[in-house]
Every structure is written in C-alpha cells, then in structure tokens.
Design a protein around this motif. Structure first.
Motif, short mmCIF file in Angstrom:
data_model
loop_
_atom_site.label_atom_id
_atom_site.label_comp_id
_atom_site.label_asym_id
_atom_site.label_seq_id
_atom_site.Cartn_x
_atom_site.Cartn_y
_atom_site.Cartn_z
N LEU A 32 0.83 -1.21 0.00
CA LEU A 32 0.00 0.00 0.00
C LEU A 32 0.87 1.26 0.00
O LEU A 32 0.64 2.19 -0.78
CB LEU A 32 -0.91 -0.01 1.23
CG LEU A 32 -1.83 1.19 1.43
CD1 LEU A 32 -2.97 1.17 0.41
CD2 LEU A 32 -2.40 1.19 2.85
N THR A 33 1.88 1.26 0.87
CA THR A 33 2.71 2.47 0.99
C THR A 33 3.61 2.67 -0.23
O THR A 33 3.97 3.80 -0.54
CB THR A 33 3.59 2.40 2.26
OG1 THR A 33 4.44 1.24 2.20
CG2 THR A 33 2.72 2.31 3.51
N TYR A 34 3.98 1.58 -0.89
CA TYR A 34 4.73 1.71 -2.14
C TYR A 34 3.84 2.27 -3.25
O TYR A 34 4.26 3.10 -4.06
CB TYR A 34 5.29 0.35 -2.57
CG TYR A 34 5.75 0.31 -4.02
CD1 TYR A 34 7.02 0.76 -4.39
CD2 TYR A 34 4.89 -0.14 -5.03
CE1 TYR A 34 7.43 0.74 -5.71
CE2 TYR A 34 5.30 -0.16 -6.35
CZ TYR A 34 6.56 0.28 -6.70
OH TYR A 34 6.95 0.28 -8.01
N ALA A 35 2.61 1.79 -3.29
CA ALA A 35 1.75 2.06 -4.44
C ALA A 35 1.10 3.44 -4.42
O ALA A 35 0.71 3.95 -5.47
CB ALA A 35 0.65 0.99 -4.53
N ILE A 36 0.98 4.06 -3.27
CA ILE A 36 0.39 5.41 -3.23
C ILE A 36 1.26 6.39 -4.04
O ILE A 36 0.75 7.07 -4.94
CB ILE A 36 0.18 5.89 -1.78
CG1 ILE A 36 -0.97 5.10 -1.14
CG2 ILE A 36 -0.12 7.39 -1.73
CD1 ILE A 36 -1.18 5.38 0.34
N PRO A 37 2.57 6.45 -3.79
CA PRO A 37 3.41 7.31 -4.67
C PRO A 37 3.45 6.78 -6.11
O PRO A 37 3.42 7.57 -7.06
CB PRO A 37 4.80 7.23 -4.02
CG PRO A 37 4.56 6.78 -2.63
CD PRO A 37 3.35 5.91 -2.68
N ASN A 38 3.51 5.46 -6.27
CA ASN A 38 3.60 4.87 -7.60
C ASN A 38 2.38 5.21 -8.45
O ASN A 38 2.51 5.59 -9.62
CB ASN A 38 3.74 3.35 -7.46
CG ASN A 38 3.87 2.65 -8.80
OD1 ASN A 38 4.89 2.74 -9.46
ND2 ASN A 38 2.83 1.94 -9.21
N GLY A 39 1.20 5.08 -7.87
CA GLY A 39 -0.03 5.37 -8.62
C GLY A 39 -0.12 6.83 -9.02
O GLY A 39 -0.59 7.16 -10.12
N GLY A 40 0.32 7.71 -8.11
CA GLY A 40 0.29 9.13 -8.44
C GLY A 40 1.25 9.47 -9.57
O GLY A 40 0.89 10.14 -10.54
N LEU A 41 2.49 8.96 -9.48
CA LEU A 41 3.50 9.31 -10.48
C LEU A 41 3.25 8.65 -11.83
O LEU A 41 3.58 9.21 -12.88
CB LEU A 41 4.90 8.94 -9.96
CG LEU A 41 5.39 9.77 -8.76
CD1 LEU A 41 6.74 9.28 -8.28
CD2 LEU A 41 5.46 11.25 -9.12
N ASN A 42 2.67 7.42 -11.83
CA ASN A 42 2.37 6.77 -13.10
C ASN A 42 1.40 7.58 -13.95
O ASN A 42 1.46 7.56 -15.18
CB ASN A 42 1.77 5.37 -12.86
CG ASN A 42 2.84 4.32 -12.67
OD1 ASN A 42 4.03 4.58 -12.87
ND2 ASN A 42 2.44 3.14 -12.28
N ASN A 43 0.47 8.28 -13.28
CA ASN A 43 -0.55 9.02 -14.00
C ASN A 43 -0.29 10.52 -14.06
O ASN A 43 -0.80 11.21 -14.95
CB ASN A 43 -1.93 8.77 -13.36
CG ASN A 43 -2.41 7.35 -13.58
OD1 ASN A 43 -2.98 7.04 -14.61
ND2 ASN A 43 -2.18 6.49 -12.61
N PHE A 44 0.48 11.03 -13.11
CA PHE A 44 0.72 12.47 -13.05
C PHE A 44 2.18 12.85 -13.18
O PHE A 44 2.53 14.03 -13.06
CB PHE A 44 0.16 13.04 -11.73
CG PHE A 44 -1.34 13.16 -11.70
CD1 PHE A 44 -1.97 14.34 -12.09
CD2 PHE A 44 -2.13 12.09 -11.32
CE1 PHE A 44 -3.35 14.45 -12.06
CE2 PHE A 44 -3.51 12.18 -11.28
CZ PHE A 44 -4.13 13.36 -11.66
N GLY A 45 3.07 11.84 -13.40
CA GLY A 45 4.49 12.15 -13.48
C GLY A 45 4.81 13.16 -14.56
O GLY A 45 5.49 14.17 -14.32
N SER A 46 4.31 12.92 -15.78
CA SER A 46 4.58 13.85 -16.88
C SER A 46 3.90 15.19 -16.66
O SER A 46 4.44 16.25 -17.03
CB SER A 46 4.09 13.23 -18.20
OG SER A 46 4.83 12.08 -18.52
#
Length: 524
Positions: A312-326
């Motif tokens: 869960l704690t890994y995926a919260i940043p991961n999910g945000g950056l996968n969709n909002f990184g660019s």
C-alpha cells in the motif's frame, strides 16, 4: 545458446516421467508440535517426479551452468513481459499531454479516475486470478491474459468519451491481475531461495525498459507527426503498444513451460536437477487443490498484513507518479511537453540499474540480508520525498523526484519474500493476493492525492508520498524482527531435540506452509 550443458560426467538420458509415487510420509510434526495428517492429494506436484531424482548427487559446477541456462531462457522473457506491462500502464501519463484529455473532453476529476479505475479492476479480480493460476497451467493462463491485455489496450484508441475510456482501463486492470502473481510463481518454481532476490530485482527492475521505450515512442509520435492526421498521435500510441504486447504474448505461449520438468530447453539431467533444487527450497512446483486451513493461516499470520501495508505504501506514490508524473514535470518543473516525456527516461534507467545493483551489494556486503537492504533504500526514498516537498531549487526537487524511482528495489524485494518465505501453495496465493490488493488500493489512492486545486505544486500528493515511505520502512523493520524471531525459535527447538530429530522423507514436497514445515528457514 545450446539446450544442453557439458558435464564432467555422462548426461543421463532417462526421461523424467510422471510416476505414481506413494508418499512414505503420512504425518508431520509441525514447528509448534502439532501433528499434521497428510493425504496423497496434499502433496506438491513435484512429488510425482521425486523418485527420478531421489539419489541424485548435485554437482555444483553442473548446477551453476544449469542456473546460467535458466537465466538465459526464463529471465529475459519475464523481463520483456514486465517491460510491456509497465509501458502499457504508463501510456496515460504520456497520452494526457498528447491531447487525450482534450479529445475526450475529460475533466480533471475524470482523468484522476483513469488511474484509479485501472486498479479497481485489478483489485476486484486479483483473488480469482490467483485461483485460476493455481488450478490451470501457468503459462497458458499467463499467455491468455497477455493477449487479451494487448487487445484491450488497442481498444483505447477507439474511445470517443471518458466513459468508454474508463471501461477500457478497468478491463486492462482485470487482466494485469494475472501478471505479477505468475512471475512470482515462476520465480519460486525455477530458483532456489537464495537466488530469488537477485532474479526478482532483475525482472521487476526491467519495468524501467518499458518506461524508456514508452517515453521514446511517445516523444517520437509527438515531435515527428506534425500537422493534421486522421488518427491522433495518442491513439496511435495505444495501437503500437498493444501490438507489441500481442506479439510478446504469442512468443510466451511457446517459450515458457508450465513446470520446469516440461521445459523444451532442458535435457533430462537438467530436469532432475530442477526437481532436486525445488526439494532444497522446501516448496516444490505447486498444488492445484485449494486448502482451507492454509487460507486460515494466511489470515492469522501477521506477515500477511505487513506485506499488505508495505505494498500500500509503495503504491500510493507509484499510482500518483504513473498518471501524473509527466504532468508534474510539465506544470511544476516547467518543462515543455516534449521535454517532459524525455525527462521520464532517467527514471526508467534508475529502475533498470538500481534493483540489480542493490541485490549484488546485498549479496556481497550484507550477506543476503535483503530486508536490511530494502529498508535502507526505502529511507533513500524518504530523503527524495523531503527534497521534492520541502526544497525550492529545481535541481534538488528533480533529484528528489528521481530518488523515488529507487523504491522499485523494495517492491521487488517484497515480491521475492512472498516467493521464498511464504510456503504452502494455497497460502502463497493468498498472501500474494493480499500483497497485490495493497498494491491496487495504493494505486487507486495515489491519483486521488493529486488535487486540481493544489496544482501545479500538488503539496498534498507530495506529503502523502513522504508519509507512505516512512510507514513502509517501519513495516519492513517489523517483518525483519518477526522472521528473525521465528528462525531463532526453530534453531533452538532443533538443538533441544538433538538426535531425536529426523528429517522426514519428502517433507519438501508435502505442500506444508512455512509455519508448519520445521525444515524451512526464512531468508532475511
């Protein structure tokens, strides 16, 4: 590479056949002193091949060459599939700045749900996917999921509104639910416990190749296709990535065997070695019977919930950056659209290089204390979050942004823990499901932390990342203490029993859980 290995001795040509083996072992005294009655259906699939390798003496030189062969034939295929998976997942991040949101008239709130809907499908079908992988031939199920995944990805190009696009993302999430569990099972089938961290870091880190390829394709389409076109660049992007996925799905069907003893690239001696190596793992190839007691144990084991919390704690940043990184690079760092695509590429390079590098250092410096390595890397992500959140210079914030990519190492390590430390096939599927449920829930939450009202800095999202990495480090530290305590208890019990303790025959193939099997030791 040749499908045979030169050995100092003559290679055994006797076929490794499925034989009806009557297990000598009918009862086992578990770690806690409980007597476990075993039926023939309780045993691992590897037992039917055990008689062929029972008197086999492992030659370390031959084994080393066999492992190298397995690395060449299995690891690149998993790595390529993982790359396609990552490339396909991050298409949104590039498509969003290529005109996707404008063409489909998406509001900011609707785009936020693009990322969450993917993991909603993943979440709902995660457990059914695990059950299907347990009951049906692994490679066939994986191939079917990949082929459907590629078709659904290409369907994104036909969407004319937000509703149909969200439906495609949900369907895509459903079929990703088969991917990571299949890779974890493959790793546990083919490799010994002390080999799994390195290999998991390799295939998990290869998602960076998907980032590099996706960024390159997106940048090429954006910069080279000038003027008006019947098919928008972002639509063509989905078609290209979908075709790549379909091709790799077809190749995987013929390349990856369901179990090692059916591998087309191994000779008969190799296959016997694979059976014997699985015996040393105290696990085997798997059991197709769903065992309720193992499910109950999974729910009672605190490790299950620590695995969930970390994911869960890994995926919260991961999910945000996968969709909002660019978008973050475009709006917050003020890079142009084309530059924003290219600036994702260093992150992909970090994914490729850092996980294997940490695994090598872990082996040579920390003597295979992977949880310690994972905690140290996670603390590096805490530093990155602080730089991204609390500093002003563009250079320090960008450094912080790229440090977050090192978290892939920790996720790979956690996948290897599920692979090597969780025994009992039903329990492994259950704990793996919890692991990926945490991953799904975090990836659903992550995009929601990027609020339009906080653009372009997105302070709330950055704070959520920092908190997540801190909690993740604590979860791994607690897990380390539990595993160490369990190993000490087993060692103490063995000393107390002395010569009275005898290793039961074929206990490795009894499909016992890690809490039951007295021969199993947890890798830290």
């Amino acid at each position: 590479m040749s499908s045979s290995i030169d050995s100092p001795s003559i290679i055994d040509k006797t076929p490794v056949a499925e034989v009806e083996v009557q297990p000598q072992l009918t009862t086992v005294l578990s770690v806690n002193g409980e007597v476990i009655d075993l039926k023939p259906s309780d045993y691992d699939d590897a037992l039917q091949y055990a008689a062929e390798s029972e008197n086999l003496v492992i030659d370390p030189v031959y084994e080393k060459k066999l492992v190298r062969k397995i690395d060449w034939y299995i690891m690149p295929m998993i790595a390529i599939l993982m790359s396609c998976q990552m490339m396909d997942k991050t298409t949104n991040s590039y498509a969003a700045i290529m005109g996707l949101r404008t063409d489909l008239h998406m509001s900011a709130e609707e785009y936020t749900w693009v990322g969450s809907s993917f993991y909603l499908g993943y979440l709902v079908f995660e457990y059914p996917a695990g059950v299907v992988l347990q009951k049906w031939p692994l490679s066939k199920v994986l191939t079917a999921a990949i082929l459907i995944w590629g078709i659904v990805l290409m369907c994104h190009a036909a969407c004319q509104g937000a509703a149909t696009f969200l439906l495609c993302r949900t369907l895509l999430g459903i079929f990703e639910g088969f991917m990571n569990p299949a890779y974890i099972l493959l790793t546990s089938q083919w490799y010994k416990k002390d080999e799994q961290f390195m290999r998991t870091c390799f295939w998990y880190g290869s998602q960076g190749l998907g980032t590099l390829l996706g960024a390159g394709i997106a940048h090429g389409l954006y910069t080279m296709r000038t003027g008006d076109h019947t098919l928008a660049s972002w639509r063509l992007f989905y078609i290209i990535t979908g075709v790549i996925t379909l091709v790799m799905g077809v190749i995987s069907l013929f390349h990856i065997p369901d179990v090692p003893v059916k591998a087309w690239f191994l000779n008969e001696t190799d296959k016997k070695y694979c059976v014997e190596r699985s015996r040393q793992n105290q696990q085997g190839f798997g059991n197709h019977r769903l065992k309720t007691p193992q499910l109950i144990e999974a729910f009672k084991d605190p490790i299950t919930y620590l695995v969930f919390i970390y994911a869960l704690t890994y995926a919260i940043p991961n999910g945000g950056l996968n969709n909002f990184g660019s978008i973050l690079l475009n709006d917050d760092f003020n890079f142009s659209t084309g530059q924003s695509m290219l600036m994702n590429m260093p992150g992909g390079g970090i994914d490729v290089i850092i996980p294997p590098a940490v695994a090598i250092l872990n082996h040579k410096v920390l003597r295979d204390k992977r949880l310690i390595s994972m905690i140290l890397v996670n603390l590096l992500c805490v530093v990155g979050s602080c730089l991204l959140t609390f500093t002003s210079p563009k250079g320090s914030r960008l450094t912080g942004y790229y440090l977050l990519y090192t978290s892939t190492t920790c996720m790979a390590g956690m996948a290897s823990i599920v692979s090597s430390n969780v025994a009992g096939h039903t329990k492994k599927v259950a704990v793996g499901t919890f692991f990926l449920i945490g991953y799904c829930v975090g990836n659903m939450i992550g995009p929601q932390t990027f609020r339009e009202s906080q653009a372009p800095g997105y302070a709330g999202a950055k704070t959520a990342m920092l908190v997540s990495y801190c909690v993740g480090a604590i979860a791994m530290a607690v897990m380390y203490m539990i595993y160490r305590s369990r190993n000490n208890f087993r060692d103490k019990r063995r000393i107390e029993m002395g010569e009275k303790y005898v290793v039961p025959d074929n206990i490795a193939f009894a499909d016992l859980t890690d809490m039951q099997n007295p021969e199993l030791r947890y890798d830290l």
